[in-house]
Design a protein around this motif. Structure first.
Motif, PDB file in Angstrom:
ATOM      1  N   ARG A  43       0.835  -1.216   0.000  1.00 33.25           N
ATOM      2  CA  ARG A  43       0.000   0.000   0.000  1.00 33.25           C
ATOM      3  C   ARG A  43       0.862   1.255   0.000  1.00 33.25           C
ATOM      4  N   LEU A  44       1.909   1.236   0.814  1.00 34.94           N
ATOM      5  CA  LEU A  44       2.795   2.391   0.892  1.00 34.94           C
ATOM      6  C   LEU A  44       3.541   2.604  -0.426  1.00 34.94           C
ATOM      7  N   ALA A  45       3.967   1.507  -1.049  1.00 33.84           N
ATOM      8  CA  ALA A  45       4.667   1.609  -2.339  1.00 33.84           C
ATOM      9  C   ALA A  45       3.752   2.191  -3.409  1.00 33.84           C
ATOM     10  N   ALA A  46       2.483   1.782  -3.416  1.00 36.32           N
ATOM     11  CA  ALA A  46       1.535   2.328  -4.394  1.00 36.32           C
ATOM     12  C   ALA A  46       1.326   3.820  -4.151  1.00 36.32           C
ATOM     13  N   GLN A  47       1.255   4.196  -2.886  1.00 37.67           N
ATOM     14  CA  GLN A  47       1.058   5.599  -2.529  1.00 37.67           C
ATOM     15  C   GLN A  47       2.280   6.445  -2.900  1.00 37.67           C
ATOM     16  N   MET A  48       3.479   5.898  -2.662  1.00 31.22           N
ATOM     17  CA  MET A  48       4.716   6.656  -2.896  1.00 31.22           C
ATOM     18  C   MET A  48       5.264   6.476  -4.310  1.00 31.22           C
ATOM     19  N   GLN A  49       4.673   5.562  -5.070  1.00 33.40           N
ATOM     20  CA  GLN A  49       5.101   5.290  -6.442  1.00 33.40           C
ATOM     21  C   GLN A  49       6.571   4.863  -6.531  1.00 33.40           C
ATOM     22  N   ARG A  50       6.989   4.031  -5.554  1.00 27.72           N
ATOM     23  CA  ARG A  50       8.348   3.487  -5.567  1.00 27.72           C
ATOM     24  C   ARG A  50       8.376   2.249  -4.675  1.00 27.72           C
ATOM     25  N   PRO A  51       9.388   1.401  -4.837  1.00 28.69           N
ATOM     26  CA  PRO A  51       9.494   0.231  -3.951  1.00 28.69           C
ATOM     27  C   PRO A  51       9.686   0.660  -2.494  1.00 28.69           C
ATOM     28  N   VAL A  52       9.135  -0.116  -1.571  1.00 32.45           N
ATOM     29  CA  VAL A  52       9.214   0.171  -0.138  1.00 32.45           C
ATOM     30  C   VAL A  52       9.653  -1.096   0.576  1.00 32.45           C
ATOM     31  N   THR A  53      10.593  -0.964   1.501  1.00 29.34           N
ATOM     32  CA  THR A  53      11.063  -2.118   2.275  1.00 29.34           C
ATOM     33  C   THR A  53      10.122  -2.373   3.455  1.00 29.34           C
ATOM     34  N   LEU A  54      10.228  -3.562   4.039  1.00 30.65           N
ATOM     35  CA  LEU A  54       9.448  -3.852   5.234  1.00 30.65           C
ATOM     36  C   LEU A  54       9.849  -2.920   6.374  1.00 30.65           C
ATOM     37  N   ASP A  55      11.130  -2.545   6.439  1.00 27.85           N
ATOM     38  CA  ASP A  55      11.591  -1.590   7.454  1.00 27.85           C
ATOM     39  C   ASP A  55      10.826  -0.272   7.344  1.00 27.85           C
ATOM     40  N   GLU A  56      10.689   0.220   6.108  1.00 26.97           N
ATOM     41  CA  GLU A  56       9.950   1.464   5.898  1.00 26.97           C
ATOM     42  C   GLU A  56       8.480   1.305   6.284  1.00 26.97           C
ATOM     43  N   ALA A  57       7.905   0.158   5.960  1.00 27.05           N
ATOM     44  CA  ALA A  57       6.501  -0.092   6.297  1.00 27.05           C
ATOM     45  C   ALA A  57       6.309  -0.096   7.814  1.00 27.05           C
ATOM     46  N   VAL A  58       7.229  -0.735   8.542  1.00 20.26           N
ATOM     47  CA  VAL A  58       7.145  -0.756  10.006  1.00 20.26           C
ATOM     48  C   VAL A  58       7.281   0.655  10.556  1.00 20.26           C
ATOM     49  N   SER A  59       8.273   1.392  10.086  1.00 18.21           N
ATOM     50  CA  SER A  59       8.481   2.761  10.568  1.00 18.21           C
ATOM     51  C   SER A  59       7.257   3.624  10.303  1.00 18.21           C
ATOM     52  N   ASN A  60       6.696   3.491   9.112  1.00 19.06           N
ATOM     53  CA  ASN A  60       5.514   4.264   8.760  1.00 19.06           C
ATOM     54  C   ASN A  60       4.345   3.895   9.656  1.00 19.06           C
ATOM     55  N   ARG A  61       4.160   2.610   9.897  1.00 20.19           N
ATOM     56  CA  ARG A  61       3.048   2.141  10.736  1.00 20.19           C
ATOM     57  C   ARG A  61       3.217   2.640  12.174  1.00 20.19           C
ATOM     58  N   LEU A  62       4.417   2.558  12.708  1.00 20.95           N
ATOM     59  CA  LEU A  62       4.646   3.024  14.081  1.00 20.95           C
ATOM     60  C   LEU A  62       4.409   4.524  14.205  1.00 20.95           C
ATOM     61  N   ARG A  63       4.842   5.281  13.203  1.00 22.49           N
ATOM     62  CA  ARG A  63       4.626   6.733  13.241  1.00 22.49           C
ATOM     63  C   ARG A  63       3.153   7.082  13.106  1.00 22.49           C
ATOM     64  N   SER A  64       2.402   6.299  12.338  1.00 16.61           N
ATOM     65  CA  SER A  64       1.003   6.651  12.098  1.00 16.61           C
ATOM     66  C   SER A  64       0.065   6.155  13.191  1.00 16.61           C
ATOM     67  N   THR A  65       0.484   5.215  14.040  1.00 16.30           N
ATOM     68  CA  THR A  65      -0.412   4.674  15.056  1.00 16.30           C
ATOM     69  C   THR A  65      -0.098   5.144  16.457  1.00 16.30           C
ATOM     70  N   ARG A  66       1.005   5.818  16.661  1.00 21.58           N
ATOM     71  CA  ARG A  66       1.366   6.263  18.011  1.00 21.58           C
ATOM     72  C   ARG A  66       1.488   7.777  18.021  1.00 21.58           C
ATOM     73  N   PRO A  67       1.000   8.422  19.065  1.00 12.34           N
ATOM     74  CA  PRO A  67       1.191   9.866  19.177  1.00 12.34           C
ATOM     75  C   PRO A  67       2.670  10.174  19.386  1.00 12.34           C
ATOM     76  N   ALA A  68       3.053  11.395  19.076  1.00  9.70           N
ATOM     77  CA  ALA A  68       4.449  11.802  19.265  1.00  9.70           C
ATOM     78  C   ALA A  68       4.824  11.654  20.735  1.00  9.70           C
ATOM     79  N   ALA A  69       6.041  11.258  20.989  1.00 10.81           N
ATOM     80  CA  ALA A  69       6.513  11.059  22.358  1.00 10.81           C
ATOM     81  C   ALA A  69       6.596  12.400  23.073  1.00 10.81           C
ATOM     82  N   ALA A  70       5.890  12.526  24.179  1.00  9.14           N
ATOM     83  CA  ALA A  70       5.880  13.783  24.928  1.00  9.14           C
ATOM     84  C   ALA A  70       7.258  14.116  25.475  1.00  9.14           C
TER      85      ALA A  70
END
Length: 100
Positions: A43-70
């Motif tokens: 999904r991320l690769a389709a959105q970004m129009q480039r190949p995406v690694t699993l590392d990038e997918a994990v990082s993206n998921r963690l950033r999108s599901t957790r609020p910024a660290a206070a």
């Protein structure tokens, strides 16, 4: 697997030029979670129009599901868990669901 993490066993952290930090971890996951990460990477690769690694997918998921660290913001009040003696570690991470 009740090993206690000691400061010597912590992986090194690297500061990145964009202001983020990078830490490398080895994580054991069930195949179902790996498959979900592959779907997320697709999904991320389709959105970004480039190949995406699993590392990038994990990082993206963690950033999108957790609020910024206070505690990472200057002048922010420390959360109660961070102020606890002995430094409680991460107790849970968000599960990656089949829907984004």
């Amino acid at each position: 697997m009740n090993e206690r993490v000691t400061p010597q066993a912590l992986p090194p952290m690297q500061a990145l030029p964009d202001g983020e930090a990078e830490i490398s971890l080895v994580v054991r996951l069930p195949w179902e979670d790996v498959a979900r990460l592959g779907q997320e990477a697709g999904r991320l690769a389709a959105q970004m129009q480039r190949p995406v690694t699993l590392d990038e997918a994990v990082s993206n998921r963690l950033r999108s599901t957790r609020p910024a660290a206070a505690h990472a913001r200057p002048g922010a009040e420390q959360p109660a868990a961070a102020a606890a003696p002995g430094g409680a570690g991460v107790t849970s991470l968000p599960r990656i669901s089949g829907t984004a």
